[in-house]
Design a protein around this motif. Structure first.
Motif, PDB file in Angstrom:
ATOM      1  N   THR A  78      49.272 -18.983  33.554  1.00 13.39           N
ATOM      2  CA  THR A  78      49.649 -19.044  34.969  1.00 13.39           C
ATOM      3  C   THR A  78      48.482 -18.762  35.916  1.00 13.39           C
ATOM      4  O   THR A  78      48.665 -18.780  37.124  1.00 13.39           O
ATOM      5  N   SER A  79      47.287 -18.534  35.363  1.00 10.53           N
ATOM      6  CA  SER A  79      46.173 -18.225  36.275  1.00 10.53           C
ATOM      7  C   SER A  79      45.033 -19.242  36.225  1.00 10.53           C
ATOM      8  O   SER A  79      44.130 -19.194  37.055  1.00 10.53           O
ATOM      9  N   THR A  80      45.060 -20.170  35.266  1.00  8.63           N
ATOM     10  CA  THR A  80      44.000 -21.188  35.231  1.00  8.63           C
ATOM     11  C   THR A  80      44.510 -22.471  35.892  1.00  8.63           C
ATOM     12  O   THR A  80      45.719 -22.685  36.023  1.00  8.63           O
ATOM     13  N   ALA A  81      43.552 -23.323  36.256  1.00  7.74           N
ATOM     14  CA  ALA A  81      43.915 -24.595  36.888  1.00  7.74           C
ATOM     15  C   ALA A  81      44.622 -25.523  35.916  1.00  7.74           C
ATOM     16  O   ALA A  81      45.497 -26.299  36.299  1.00  7.74           O
ATOM     17  N   SER A  82      44.258 -25.429  34.636  1.00  8.76           N
ATOM     18  CA  SER A  82      44.819 -26.357  33.649  1.00  8.76           C
ATOM     19  C   SER A  82      46.105 -25.841  33.014  1.00  8.76           C
ATOM     20  O   SER A  82      46.798 -26.586  32.346  1.00  8.76           O
ATOM     21  N   CYS A  83      46.396 -24.533  33.200  1.00 11.48           N
ATOM     22  CA  CYS A  83      47.524 -23.872  32.519  1.00 11.48           C
ATOM     23  C   CYS A  83      47.337 -23.799  31.007  1.00 11.48           C
ATOM     24  O   CYS A  83      48.305 -23.748  30.252  1.00 11.48           O
ATOM     25  N   MET A  84      46.071 -23.799  30.580  1.00 11.59           N
ATOM     26  CA  MET A  84      45.793 -23.605  29.155  1.00 11.59           C
ATOM     27  C   MET A  84      45.745 -22.112  28.838  1.00 11.59           C
ATOM     28  O   MET A  84      45.264 -21.329  29.653  1.00 11.59           O
ATOM     29  N   PRO A  85      46.145 -21.734  27.648  1.00 10.33           N
ATOM     30  CA  PRO A  85      46.079 -20.314  27.252  1.00 10.33           C
ATOM     31  C   PRO A  85      44.702 -19.997  26.659  1.00 10.33           C
ATOM     32  O   PRO A  85      44.633 -19.264  25.676  1.00 10.33           O
ATOM     33  N   ASP A  86      43.666 -20.545  27.253  1.00  7.02           N
ATOM     34  CA  ASP A  86      42.306 -20.454  26.689  1.00  7.02           C
ATOM     35  C   ASP A  86      41.347 -20.740  27.845  1.00  7.02           C
ATOM     36  O   ASP A  86      41.223 -21.884  28.295  1.00  7.02           O
ATOM     37  N   ARG A  87      40.671 -19.698  28.357  1.00  8.64           N
ATOM     38  CA  ARG A  87      39.864 -19.859  29.565  1.00  8.64           C
ATOM     39  C   ARG A  87      38.635 -20.744  29.349  1.00  8.64           C
ATOM     40  O   ARG A  87      38.203 -21.458  30.258  1.00  8.64           O
ATOM     41  N   ALA A  88      38.099 -20.711  28.167  1.00 10.41           N
ATOM     42  CA  ALA A  88      36.925 -21.546  27.897  1.00 10.41           C
ATOM     43  C   ALA A  88      37.310 -23.027  27.935  1.00 10.41           C
ATOM     44  O   ALA A  88      36.633 -23.857  28.550  1.00 10.41           O
TER      45      ALA A  88
END
Lengths: 366, 366, 366, 366
Positions: D175-185
């Motif tokens: 819920t905090s990245t632009a892509s909604c991936m569970p992986d910031r890299a």
């Protein structure tokens, strides 16, 4: 499934409580291309408004409908039509007392039994205001049916002991008299009877009759989805209805076959029936003659005389209901019966369009 | 959707015509674990068999049910139960004549209008034999309801002008008299009346009443899926029914609120109603008292006196129906009303199990 | 609702277990007037029979269908069509052992979890034999669609690592090769691969592709009843399917808009698409080009090598499944995919007939 | 039936177009007693809002939900919950041009084909804004499931060629990245890829994965209402989805039985599966392990590069779409997949409560 959806193809879903922010309905499955604006619907809502005659509550319900979706450039698009009527005149303070006890003849006790608690303001979801969504959707069904050559007409047949004389049927009286009877003389007697009831702090019941004209033979399905079965459900689902009759109705139980059967005969090159005891339906399917049904409506349960009941502490108490209540439900329910009938018949017509192989071939191979 | 499916969770689909190879029903959604064998079902089918009394046709219908699926090691598995009843005694030759004309009071004309032609042998799908599937499925519903403490009892309330005296209700008479009245004295009068009808080459109608006992408050849903609305549809979907009443029924239209309202009162620490004009339903939801409904059945349309009608060449003709026909439909329809009532109530009970959050938590978090 | 009914207007209800007395289906809502006999249906059932090739179990299933209702004088009457296939070759003794444990990859454990026990004979209701009813009903849907100018064709696209070359599509190979591939060279490779699997006591998966030709634009509804949504449900409801693709399917997730969009262009005075990445559906509604879908089928879970599992006493055990099992499900499922696709598309076509006001007026005012 | 209703017991009906007055949903069948206010729903709607990141359109949609019915004293009453979101930021002028032609990859052509005309403003009913009703209803389903111990979690699995590394699953990133991936890299790489697409006037697709935890074994029904079939329909009914996978999904078609079967084994006195290739469903019924599904989303069809198409005068033309459009649909669709999954699973749980006789007896005879 709290049961707020009605219909198979022309499918409506109503929502809203007496004292919530608004009431409304979503109509899904309305064919595209029907000219529609708020006025088409408002005229039907106006027929169920209170405060219009000496025998209805002076309570004001200024029910203005708004179309929120499904109409573009003045025509239905085929997508869901959302209709909303704001609750503007409801004062919750009027109803705070009834939170504590169960009104006889009302659904207070059964709602608590089912759901554990209830919205006690003005009946909540079991209020007569719930029918706003039905009438609004029914207005659209009526307009579609008219395009197909089919009309639906409901009226008050009787109030208490006073019956309309249908031999001098006056259609203009239905929407202009206090009782909605098609007979101005009977209307006067009905109003007098109701005033007497009001003086006695009492209420009255009555009968609504509904006729469908122009419906071709062949509508309805043979077993569980009989046209008369669906009409019965539609009409019995209206709050105060306790009996539904088709054609001769209860009279058939004391009739004989020789008088109850309708003879077929040729007339202008068409097969028709010489009588119409069947009320236009044979084997669950329309027979091409007029459909006739009757709904028996119970007396308004909110009466001003003292009544015994029980409160939420499970104590026996006596109550005297206050507020503004119609002495009879019938006149305001006429347009509701009309709406439910129209919705049922329209849905049957839509389903019927795919009942034969040659219909499919005509449609897909032209 | 030819409309042969009934119910939401406990869902039945019937099939078959009067003179096809067989009739049957598929019950989908029956809970697993119910002990079930053919005898459980056969006892109900035997109650609708003809040829058992002096007032029913001597026609033999040896309707033996077979369970084809859904039962393993003597218990329902939760998967569809398919029931089949072979048509063994039907002779198509008896019916060849009626292919050419429309019998008054029958669905011959409306089937042709809808489908373009019809299976004319013995009424085809609109035959009374169509109810075999309903009764077979109803037997299973009755058994499930019994496990839940709920019973359904239908009986003949009147035939023509003869009414049962319910003050001396005799349950044993329902299944042992020719009329299925719970009153042996009235039964004798009814039989005499029917013999008179037969002598006059005529037929009679009547009223079936049905009671539901043990149903808790809270069953049914508030708007379109009212318990009384669904009961009305269920009962009106039975061939010859022309009116349905709940509780006081048609009498409410001439009643007043002060007499029609049922007062609540405490009794043994429970809330109950001092009277039951409502017939056990308020706002579409069961109120914990006995449910009462009545179905008005038209006279058998197949009568032996001469009738006017039209043939398929669109000529006016006179006909005299031959064959073997009951002078009254009522007694054989009693078990059908019972079945349709049981199916409706059971389905309402199953739907009700998920109506509150605490029910969900109890079920899923124990 | 044990979920054995499929469809809205053309509605089917299947019943029966692997080792019960029979399996069958009731089709409700079939339009009247379609010429139909057992041979029309039998040809489809024959395509799912085992024991016909070197890569299918030598088990004999002599599945002969019987029409019990709904057809008169060789034509459908519009009333329910009941089809029955007796279970003649099933021997329960073969399966007694599996009553005591849970086969990996099968529904034994989940049935017990849901219903408390199960009919363990040959998979009971979760057996592949459950598809007999689907295929029989699908045969009728296929015949109706053909009358409307619409065809449905399924075939094996790949088995394990072996894919058919669709550039040389050979329709005759679909029903005459062991793999049901439209490519005889690939079929030979697939058979060789499957024999290798059998030698290894193992099994294989594969892909079934299905095409719909002749479907006009406009079928399907915009939101929850999208044509692709209903096709996905239909196909995913077949036992071993674990993925469904429409058009380019999984490939769209790595495509770009510039290549995935299908340009519109005029062609012979008609609007068509220059490519068909969408697989014939846009916004849930058919776009007039070919519909293409693919179903990914898991390997047969019954394998002969040793497997770990748990028995009903909750002990870890090792098992080696015996009996006769196909090394691949794909070829016998081809006709099932075809049936489910046909049922879905036909139902969409029937619903579409009432989607516009001018359709209603044409139908009812002609 | 324009198909805007979803579910059997927990039944939702959505309505509204991109540029109408409002959008909304009616939830019928929500159990009574759930604490609910606007904030419970708003948090989910906020997750699908645009204009929040560098890879979403700067278009503002200030979607504020209002509860109009079905909640009293902060709790659901068991009656329909009507939710409304006004359309405040839509400017119809932006869209006037697209009235005259058919955008590739959009539903313009199919709507015209079906209904004869369309609401061309911003996609009308086929706009992504239609999902507002789904997400709002899904929020209530999520809250109910949580009370029952069940959670649903969707996230972006891949965008174009960039996949998340699930071995280091970071829930907070969803819920905090632009892509909604569970992986910031991976999110950083995905954003870079999308910026490249935007520079090329192009768009990208991707994959959304969804997990259900805490679901007991036994949910779902064996034949047409398999849990995986209903999940597929639910997810495929979302605009841009072109493929759905359960568990190993498309990989099963090249797997072997020996590796694809999940062995059962005892673990802490419970039966569990040692692997989860099945994705938590066997025979259409949940097996007690985690449910896993994936949706493949096509690239945004609105791209800024020049495209060929046809106008309403049936002329070939070239167009360049203007306006504000996301280069990828995936991140905003994550919460939609979550909502549709939650709605499906909840409905399955409610239906399951009446699947066994002992459940009925426990409920009605306590």
């Amino acid at each position: 499934m709290s049961g707020s959806t009605f219909g198979n193809i022309f499918k409506i879903t109503t929502w809203g409580e007496s004292h919530g922010k608004a009431l409304g309905v979503v109509i899904d499955g309305c064919p595209s291309g029907l000219a529609l604006d708020e006025a088409d619907i408002q005229q039907y809502l106006n027929r169920r408004k209170p405060g219009q005659t000496s025998i209805s509550t002076p309570r004001k319900e200024d029910d203005q409908v708004e179309i929120l979706s499904g109409v573009f450039d003045g025509k239905t698009t085929g997508t869901p039509i959302s209709l909303l009527v704001p609750n503007t005149s409801q004062k919750s303070s009027d109803y705070s007392e009834i939170a504590s006890y169960y009104r006889p003849g009302h659904a207070d006790f059964t709602f608590d039994s089912k759901y554990g608690f209830r919205d006690y303001r003005g009946g909540g979801r079991s209020s007569g205001r719930e029918t706003i969504g039905r009438v609004a959707a029914g207005a659209i069904a009526m307009k579609l049916l008219k395009e197909m050559g089919i009309t639906v007409t409901a009226y008050t047949r009787s109030i208490g002991p006073v019956s309309a004389d249908l031999s001098a049927f006056d259609p203009s009286a239905i929407t202009s008299t206090a009782s909605c009877m098609p007979d101005r003389a009977a209307d006067e007697k009905a109003v007098a009877y109701l005033k007497e009831c009001m003086m006695n702090k009492d209420s009255a019941g009555g009968v609504i009759e509904c006729r469908i004209d122009g419906l071709p033979a062949g509508i309805g399905d043979p077993v569980f989805e009989k046209l008369d079965a669906n009409l019965s459900k539609a009409v019995m689902s209206i709050g105060a209805v306790k009996a539904v009759e088709i054609g001769d109705g209860v009279a058939v139980s004391t009739a004989n076959g020789s008088t109850n059967n309708d003879a077929f005969a040729m007339c202008n090159g068409q097969i028709h029936k010489k009588t119409n005891h069947s009320g236009g339906i044979l084997g669950g399917i329309s027979d091409g003659s007029q459909i006739i049904l009757r709904a028996h409506i119970k007396p308004t349960p909110s009466i001003f005389s003292t009544q015994e009941t029980v409160n939420k502490n499970m104590e026996n108490i006596e109550i005297a209901i206050k507020g503004r209540h119609d002495p009879v439900i019938v006149p305001r329910a006429v347009v509701v019966v009309e709406a439910m009938t129209a919705l049922t018949v329209l849905d049957g017509c839509l389903l019927n369009m795919s009942s034969r192989l040659d219909y499919l071939i005509n449609f897909y191979k032209k």
